[in-house]
Design a protein around this motif. Structure first.
Motif, PDB file in Angstrom:
ATOM      1  N   VAL A 160       0.865  -1.178   0.000  1.00 26.22           N
ATOM      2  CA  VAL A 160       0.000   0.000   0.000  1.00 26.22           C
ATOM      3  C   VAL A 160       0.901   1.228   0.000  1.00 26.22           C
ATOM      4  CG1 VAL A 160      -1.731   1.343   1.247  1.00 26.22           C
ATOM      5  CG2 VAL A 160      -1.874  -1.160   1.233  1.00 26.22           C
ATOM      6  N   LEU A 161       0.603   2.176  -0.890  1.00 30.08           N
ATOM      7  CA  LEU A 161       1.413   3.377  -1.021  1.00 30.08           C
ATOM      8  C   LEU A 161       0.717   4.568  -0.384  1.00 30.08           C
ATOM      9  CD1 LEU A 161       2.534   3.039  -4.753  1.00 30.08           C
ATOM     10  CD2 LEU A 161       3.683   2.166  -2.699  1.00 30.08           C
ATOM     11  N   GLU A 165       2.778   9.787  -6.204  1.00 27.41           N
ATOM     12  CA  GLU A 165       3.573  10.784  -6.900  1.00 27.41           C
ATOM     13  C   GLU A 165       4.723  10.170  -7.694  1.00 27.41           C
ATOM     14  OE1 GLU A 165       4.362  14.722  -8.124  1.00 27.41           O
ATOM     15  OE2 GLU A 165       2.616  13.656  -7.351  1.00 27.41           O
ATOM     16  N   THR A 166       5.397   9.179  -7.118  1.00 27.63           N
ATOM     17  CA  THR A 166       6.506   8.558  -7.852  1.00 27.63           C
ATOM     18  C   THR A 166       5.998   7.839  -9.092  1.00 27.63           C
ATOM     19  OG1 THR A 166       7.815   8.302  -5.836  1.00 27.63           O
ATOM     20  CG2 THR A 166       8.392   6.905  -7.702  1.00 27.63           C
ATOM     21  N   LEU A 167       4.856   7.158  -8.971  1.00 25.21           N
ATOM     22  CA  LEU A 167       4.279   6.498 -10.139  1.00 25.21           C
ATOM     23  C   LEU A 167       3.896   7.513 -11.209  1.00 25.21           C
ATOM     24  CD1 LEU A 167       1.977   3.788  -8.493  1.00 25.21           C
ATOM     25  CD2 LEU A 167       4.239   3.474  -9.495  1.00 25.21           C
ATOM     26  N   CYS A 235       8.699   2.119   4.570  1.00 26.57           N
ATOM     27  CA  CYS A 235       9.523   3.275   4.209  1.00 26.57           C
ATOM     28  C   CYS A 235       9.234   4.395   5.206  1.00 26.57           C
ATOM     29  CB  CYS A 235       9.233   3.739   2.780  1.00 26.57           C
ATOM     30  SG  CYS A 235      10.298   5.092   2.228  1.00 26.57           S
ATOM     31  N   ASN A 236      10.072   4.487   6.223  1.00 22.49           N
ATOM     32  CA  ASN A 236      10.006   5.581   7.188  1.00 22.49           C
ATOM     33  C   ASN A 236       8.708   5.574   8.004  1.00 22.49           C
ATOM     34  OD1 ASN A 236      11.099   7.932   8.391  1.00 22.49           O
ATOM     35  ND2 ASN A 236       9.888   9.246   7.066  1.00 22.49           N
ATOM     36  N   CYS A 237       8.151   4.401   8.284  1.00 26.63           N
ATOM     37  CA  CYS A 237       6.904   4.353   9.063  1.00 26.63           C
ATOM     38  C   CYS A 237       6.864   3.083   9.925  1.00 26.63           C
ATOM     39  CB  CYS A 237       5.683   4.444   8.159  1.00 26.63           C
ATOM     40  SG  CYS A 237       5.641   3.230   6.812  1.00 26.63           S
ATOM     41  N   TYR A 269      10.607   2.756  -4.810  1.00 30.01           N
ATOM     42  CA  TYR A 269       9.326   2.165  -5.201  1.00 30.01           C
ATOM     43  C   TYR A 269       8.222   2.469  -4.196  1.00 30.01           C
ATOM     44  CZ  TYR A 269      11.539  -0.632  -8.899  1.00 30.01           C
ATOM     45  OH  TYR A 269      12.186  -1.040 -10.033  1.00 30.01           O
ATOM     46  N   ALA A 270       8.529   2.324  -2.902  1.00 28.18           N
ATOM     47  CA  ALA A 270       7.490   2.431  -1.880  1.00 28.18           C
ATOM     48  C   ALA A 270       7.104   3.877  -1.598  1.00 28.18           C
ATOM     49  CB  ALA A 270       7.958   1.755  -0.594  1.00 28.18           C
TER      50      ALA A 270
END
Length: 279
Positions: A160-161, A165-167, A235-237, A269-270
């Motif tokens: 889950v993202l 924004e990266t996509l 990622c940072n969470c 990616y994440a």
């Protein structure tokens, strides 16, 4: 028989494995505008996320060269196992295979097998740990390759993202869809096919609802959870990772649980706040 497990840097090694002589991480590289980042022990996640957020462009990654993989194969170990992120997402697998062919021309007695994880991040880590488990059981190289390939085929990846924004930046999502999703706080629940391609399973308004849907999907699709290791990368969470772990353990039992923070490629990616689950 001695062994070595080589994992490209999209697969995060747990802290207690980073100095393990049986494991080696081969780094990919990332470019964010004019900044060149090596995905190794020098990677600074906080600084990387700031650079990505400030840039209008998508980060660009490059896989390890065949020469770099060949350096990793230069070992006294009899058996060498290589784990790469999905060949659908990177050239890392092809580079490792080319390196294998070149190396075996000069060292025909070496056992080398390259696993296409068909996953990423902690999915690669779990494959490496499975190899170690079978090596310590004393199985032959051929038996380990067969068993780990079967394990890989049965593993499933979900994520889950927090942001799309990266996509959007790398062209995998239209500006309109990304804008609508952001404006409505829609979070996609994603998965990886057995071939290693990414697809959307579901979506929800808000992160907690999306995580709850992901948990529900995992519960439905994993009847044999007691035999599996639950792998979670974040990622940072870290609090979010612990929340997912707790929700899954409410109705499921696992052989073990592994939680890791994403390194460079997985952070790409994440994105900030993303959660990846593999089992």
């Amino acid at each position: 028989m001695s062994f070595k497990i080589v994992i490209d840097s999209c697969g995060e090694l747990p802290e207690n494995y980073k100095n393990n002589p049986n494991f080696e991480s081969v780094p990919l590289t990332i470019d964010v505008d004019d900044f060149h980042i090596i995905d190794d022990e020098t990677f600074d996640q906080a600084d990387f996320l700031k650079k990505v957020a400030a840039s209008p462009n998508a980060p660009k990654s490059a896989c390890p060269s065949p020469e770099r993989y060949m350096q990793a194969y230069e070992t006294d170990a009899d058996n060498v196992y290589v784990v790469t992120l999905s060949s659908q997402l990177s050239g890392s697998y092809n580079s490792a295979e080319l390196a294998k062919s070149l190396y075996l021309e000069e060292h025909p007695g070496k056992n080398i097998h390259v696993f296409d994880s068909r996953s990423a991040s902690v999915g690669e880590t779990l494959i490496g740990l499975k190899v170690e488990e079978y090596e310590e059981m004393g199985l032959s190289f051929e038996e380990i390759v067969e068993k780990v390939e079967n394990y890989r085929k049965g593993a499933r990846t979900y994520f889950v993202l927090e942001t799309l924004e990266t996509l959007r930046k790398n062209g995998r999502l239209s500006n309109l869809k990304a804008f609508v999703a952001g404006a409505l706080n829609i979070k996609p629940v994603m998965g990886a096919t057995p071939e290693g391609t990414i697809y959307q399973i579901d979506q929800a308004r808000g992160m907690n609802k999306a995580l709850a849907k992901m948990v529900s999907v995992i519960e439905k699709n994993t009847p044999d959870s007691e035999e599996r290791i639950l792998g979670i990368s974040h990622c940072n969470c870290p609090e979010r990772a612990e929340y997912v772990k707790g929700e899954l353990q409410r109705n499921m039992k696992f052989r073990d649980v592994l939680i890791v923070d994403t390194a460079g490629i997985s952070s790409t990616y994440a994105s900030d706040g993303g959660i990846i689950v593999v089992l």
